[in-house]
Design a protein around this motif. Sequence first.
Motif, PDB file in Angstrom:
ATOM      1  N   GLU A 160       0.828  -1.211   0.000  1.00  0.00           N
ATOM      2  CA  GLU A 160       0.000   0.000   0.000  1.00  0.00           C
ATOM      3  C   GLU A 160       0.866   1.267   0.000  1.00  0.00           C
ATOM      4  OE1 GLU A 160      -0.493  -2.622   1.922  1.00  0.00           O
ATOM      5  OE2 GLU A 160      -2.404  -3.361   1.124  1.00  0.00           O
ATOM      6  N   GLN A 163       2.190   1.804  -3.458  1.00  0.00           N
ATOM      7  CA  GLN A 163       1.091   2.360  -4.261  1.00  0.00           C
ATOM      8  C   GLN A 163       0.884   3.835  -3.918  1.00  0.00           C
ATOM      9  OE1 GLN A 163      -2.325  -0.136  -3.485  1.00  0.00           O
ATOM     10  NE2 GLN A 163      -1.828  -1.519  -5.170  1.00  0.00           N
ATOM     11  N   LEU A 168       0.944   9.544  -4.890  1.00  0.00           N
ATOM     12  CA  LEU A 168       1.479  10.841  -4.468  1.00  0.00           C
ATOM     13  C   LEU A 168       2.127  11.570  -5.645  1.00  0.00           C
ATOM     14  CD1 LEU A 168       2.513  12.968  -2.423  1.00  0.00           C
ATOM     15  CD2 LEU A 168       4.478  11.478  -2.027  1.00  0.00           C
ATOM     16  N   LEU A 188       9.043  18.098  -0.207  1.00  0.00           N
ATOM     17  CA  LEU A 188       8.048  17.085   0.123  1.00  0.00           C
ATOM     18  C   LEU A 188       8.584  15.668  -0.141  1.00  0.00           C
ATOM     19  CD1 LEU A 188       4.344  17.562  -0.864  1.00  0.00           C
ATOM     20  CD2 LEU A 188       5.441  15.347  -1.045  1.00  0.00           C
ATOM     21  N   GLN A 191      11.153  14.481   2.416  1.00  0.00           N
ATOM     22  CA  GLN A 191      10.486  13.967   3.617  1.00  0.00           C
ATOM     23  C   GLN A 191       9.838  12.608   3.326  1.00  0.00           C
ATOM     24  OE1 GLN A 191      10.390  14.627   6.746  1.00  0.00           O
ATOM     25  NE2 GLN A 191       8.872  13.019   7.124  1.00  0.00           N
ATOM     26  N   TRP A 192       9.253  12.477   2.148  1.00  0.00           N
ATOM     27  CA  TRP A 192       8.590  11.217   1.766  1.00  0.00           C
ATOM     28  C   TRP A 192       9.592  10.068   1.779  1.00  0.00           C
ATOM     29  CZ3 TRP A 192       3.607   9.991   1.425  1.00  0.00           C
ATOM     30  CH2 TRP A 192       3.285   8.740   0.867  1.00  0.00           C
ATOM     31  N   THR A 194      12.169   9.743   3.620  1.00  0.00           N
ATOM     32  CA  THR A 194      12.434   9.378   5.026  1.00  0.00           C
ATOM     33  C   THR A 194      11.306   8.489   5.558  1.00  0.00           C
ATOM     34  OG1 THR A 194      13.483  11.538   5.318  1.00  0.00           O
ATOM     35  CG2 THR A 194      12.909  10.333   7.321  1.00  0.00           C
ATOM     36  N   THR A 195      10.070   8.916   5.289  1.00  0.00           N
ATOM     37  CA  THR A 195       8.905   8.151   5.743  1.00  0.00           C
ATOM     38  C   THR A 195       8.912   6.762   5.107  1.00  0.00           C
ATOM     39  OG1 THR A 195       7.662  10.220   5.870  1.00  0.00           O
ATOM     40  CG2 THR A 195       6.383   8.188   5.892  1.00  0.00           C
ATOM     41  N   VAL A 199       8.915   2.906   6.735  1.00  0.00           N
ATOM     42  CA  VAL A 199       7.888   1.882   6.508  1.00  0.00           C
ATOM     43  C   VAL A 199       8.491   0.637   5.855  1.00  0.00           C
ATOM     44  CG1 VAL A 199       5.710   1.332   5.321  1.00  0.00           C
ATOM     45  CG2 VAL A 199       6.057   3.605   6.307  1.00  0.00           C
ATOM     46  N   PRO A 205       4.209   0.574  13.365  1.00  0.00           N
ATOM     47  CA  PRO A 205       4.088   0.436  14.815  1.00  0.00           C
ATOM     48  C   PRO A 205       2.708  -0.107  15.185  1.00  0.00           C
ATOM     49  CG  PRO A 205       4.021   2.748  14.130  1.00  0.00           C
ATOM     50  CD  PRO A 205       4.402   1.946  12.933  1.00  0.00           C
TER      51      PRO A 205
ATOM     52  N   GLY B 157       9.267  17.880   9.354  1.00  0.00           N
ATOM     53  CA  GLY B 157       8.670  16.834   8.529  1.00  0.00           C
ATOM     54  C   GLY B 157       7.152  16.802   8.548  1.00  0.00           C
ATOM     55  N   THR B 161       4.523  16.298   5.406  1.00  0.00           N
ATOM     56  CA  THR B 161       3.704  15.087   5.421  1.00  0.00           C
ATOM     57  C   THR B 161       2.215  15.423   5.286  1.00  0.00           C
ATOM     58  OG1 THR B 161       5.394  14.001   6.757  1.00  0.00           O
ATOM     59  CG2 THR B 161       3.239  12.959   6.706  1.00  0.00           C
ATOM     60  N   ALA B 164       1.871  16.161   1.683  1.00  0.00           N
ATOM     61  CA  ALA B 164       1.898  14.906   0.923  1.00  0.00           C
ATOM     62  C   ALA B 164       0.544  14.206   1.000  1.00  0.00           C
ATOM     63  CB  ALA B 164       3.011  13.997   1.452  1.00  0.00           C
ATOM     64  N   ARG B 187      -7.998   0.574   1.235  1.00  0.00           N
ATOM     65  CA  ARG B 187      -6.841  -0.144   1.798  1.00  0.00           C
ATOM     66  C   ARG B 187      -5.647   0.782   1.950  1.00  0.00           C
ATOM     67  NH1 ARG B 187      -7.285  -4.572  -1.780  1.00  0.00           N
ATOM     68  NH2 ARG B 187      -5.611  -3.596  -2.954  1.00  0.00           N
ATOM     69  N   LEU B 188      -5.415   1.533   0.886  1.00  0.00           N
ATOM     70  CA  LEU B 188      -4.262   2.425   0.845  1.00  0.00           C
ATOM     71  C   LEU B 188      -4.358   3.509   1.929  1.00  0.00           C
ATOM     72  CD1 LEU B 188      -2.890   3.728  -2.523  1.00  0.00           C
ATOM     73  CD2 LEU B 188      -3.027   5.200  -0.523  1.00  0.00           C
ATOM     74  N   GLN B 191      -3.740   2.222   5.491  1.00  0.00           N
ATOM     75  CA  GLN B 191      -2.303   2.117   5.745  1.00  0.00           C
ATOM     76  C   GLN B 191      -1.704   3.510   5.931  1.00  0.00           C
ATOM     77  OE1 GLN B 191      -0.126  -0.101   6.503  1.00  0.00           O
ATOM     78  NE2 GLN B 191       1.552   1.390   6.424  1.00  0.00           N
ATOM     79  N   TRP B 192      -2.158   4.459   5.111  1.00  0.00           N
ATOM     80  CA  TRP B 192      -1.611   5.814   5.214  1.00  0.00           C
ATOM     81  C   TRP B 192      -1.923   6.434   6.577  1.00  0.00           C
ATOM     82  CZ3 TRP B 192       2.256   8.371   4.062  1.00  0.00           C
ATOM     83  CH2 TRP B 192       2.310   9.760   4.218  1.00  0.00           C
ATOM     84  N   THR B 194      -2.080   4.920   9.383  1.00  0.00           N
ATOM     85  CA  THR B 194      -1.109   4.340  10.329  1.00  0.00           C
ATOM     86  C   THR B 194       0.240   5.056  10.213  1.00  0.00           C
ATOM     87  OG1 THR B 194      -2.177   2.218   9.992  1.00  0.00           O
ATOM     88  CG2 THR B 194      -0.028   2.167  11.053  1.00  0.00           C
ATOM     89  N   THR B 195       0.683   5.208   8.962  1.00  0.00           N
ATOM     90  CA  THR B 195       1.963   5.883   8.723  1.00  0.00           C
ATOM     91  C   THR B 195       1.913   7.323   9.225  1.00  0.00           C
ATOM     92  OG1 THR B 195       2.218   4.519   6.752  1.00  0.00           O
ATOM     93  CG2 THR B 195       3.665   6.424   6.943  1.00  0.00           C
ATOM     94  N   ALA B 198       2.262   7.715  12.840  1.00  0.00           N
ATOM     95  CA  ALA B 198       3.655   7.540  13.263  1.00  0.00           C
ATOM     96  C   ALA B 198       4.456   8.822  13.040  1.00  0.00           C
ATOM     97  CB  ALA B 198       4.286   6.376  12.506  1.00  0.00           C
ATOM     98  N   VAL B 199       4.249   9.468  11.903  1.00  0.00           N
ATOM     99  CA  VAL B 199       5.018  10.680  11.610  1.00  0.00           C
ATOM    100  C   VAL B 199       4.554  11.848  12.471  1.00  0.00           C
ATOM    101  CG1 VAL B 199       5.628  12.367   9.826  1.00  0.00           C
ATOM    102  CG2 VAL B 199       5.447   9.953   9.234  1.00  0.00           C
ATOM    103  N   ARG B 202       5.712  11.429  16.288  1.00  0.00           N
ATOM    104  CA  ARG B 202       7.139  11.312  16.600  1.00  0.00           C
ATOM    105  C   ARG B 202       7.921  12.031  15.505  1.00  0.00           C
ATOM    106  NH1 ARG B 202       8.040   5.317  15.900  1.00  0.00           N
ATOM    107  NH2 ARG B 202       7.540   6.249  13.902  1.00  0.00           N
ATOM    108  N   PRO B 204      10.723  12.094  12.713  1.00  0.00           N
ATOM    109  CA  PRO B 204      11.177  10.980  11.876  1.00  0.00           C
ATOM    110  C   PRO B 204      12.457  10.382  12.442  1.00  0.00           C
ATOM    111  CG  PRO B 204      11.203  13.095  10.674  1.00  0.00           C
ATOM    112  CD  PRO B 204      10.680  13.363  12.029  1.00  0.00           C
ATOM    113  N   PRO B 205      12.654   9.080  12.271  1.00  0.00           N
ATOM    114  CA  PRO B 205      13.830   8.423  12.823  1.00  0.00           C
ATOM    115  C   PRO B 205      15.105   9.067  12.275  1.00  0.00           C
ATOM    116  CG  PRO B 205      12.708   7.027  11.214  1.00  0.00           C
ATOM    117  CD  PRO B 205      11.827   8.196  11.468  1.00  0.00           C
TER     118      PRO B 205
END
Lengths: 210, 210
Positions: A160, A163, A168, A188, A191-192, A194-195, A199, A205, B157, B161, B164, B187-188, B191-192, B194-195, B198-199, B202, B204-205
């Motif tokens: 996903e 996709q 995007l 953008l 940053q994408w 990095t994200t 993933v 998480p 970030g 995001t 985006a 579906r997409l 998932q987005w 969830t991502t 996370a962003v 927090r 970004p790592p």
Amino acid sequence: MTTQALPREPRQDRSRATRRRLLEAAIDCLASVGWAGTTVTVVAERAGVSRGAAQHHFRTREELVTAAVEYGSEVRMRRMRAHLDALADGRPSTQDVVTMLGEMYTSPLFRAALQLWVAASSDDQLKAQVLPLEARVGREAHRLTVEALGADESVPGVRETVQATLDLVRGLGLADLLTDDSVRRTRLLTQWATTLDAVLTRTPPASSPE
Amino acid sequence: MTTQALPREPRQDRSRATRRRLLEAAIDCLASVGWAGTTVTVVAERAGVSRGAAQHHFRTREELVTAAVEYGSEVRMRRMRAHLDALADGRPSTQDVVTMLGEMYTSPLFRAALQLWVAASSDDQLKAQVLPLEARVGREAHRLTVEALGADESVPGVRETVQATLDLVRGLGLADLLTDDSVRRTRLLTQWATTLDAVLTRTPPASSPE
């Protein structure tokens, strides 16, 4: 004189070259003047091809434009694949991949394809012609992106997210239609990347325990 | 008889109602038959408004369509704001927000706006008219999204995001143009969400230490 003036290229090669010139001119024409201004006659002129020769290859605007977007997509994908194959270690950085995609979806080809999609959205016959092409190009773009990113689609959420990356850049292509959006796009996509790295290398998480 | 037949609505209200009917019909018309088929005359017919009355409000297709997209965007944003304000705890889930955005960008309004953007991309005069509208709507959509997500744009970030997310749903709007893409989109976007969580919660790592 007449026999000496015979072209040296075999007829088939000449015909292929003419076709290619028409397809390339059609992409430029669509990207700059849009659907309404892109007729077989206008494209033939732009390509330096006689109207008769053009009509021998493409009877209608719809035929010409669909073939042009198909041709342009194949060229783009082939170039992207060659670029990937040429990398010493075989794997571009995530940033490289998203940059490459960002460029692909802001090219004249994207603008040309956009004209075709929009025209097809209110023309059922054209839509029937465009759908298989769109599906094929979409699948190939997805496959290339998975490969370039080295993404493991068996990990939940990865498919996903790949996709989403393609959707995007499609959205970014649209955002670049009326203004030069490159500065914002670069920020953008950085940053994408990095994200995306987060993933692709980890499962998302889990929800925090109650 | 003549005086009794006077309309009960004041003239200004009637004029406003006529204008609104034209704007709504223009959005439907653009979304279904596209730019070329959307003339002031066709829209007037669809709206049940006389050609003369329609032309009193809008002299050209360009004027009518730009006003329609502006009106439609304002209505959508107002509805989204009302929806947010009506929530008991004042904060929808991330999933709710991305679903709402996904719906906004696959609505007839998006299709109508797409027709306008594409037409403007090869018409400098129209482009000059559309750019300020696009900028205003873009800013407002961004502001609403930040607010709905409770996003803190001072965190590195986060701003990119959120942007985006809006470019992603724009791309999803495009993907829905020729086929019903709702299953894949759901579906997409799940998932987005969830991502995105996370962003947003927090930073970004950081790159792993050498």
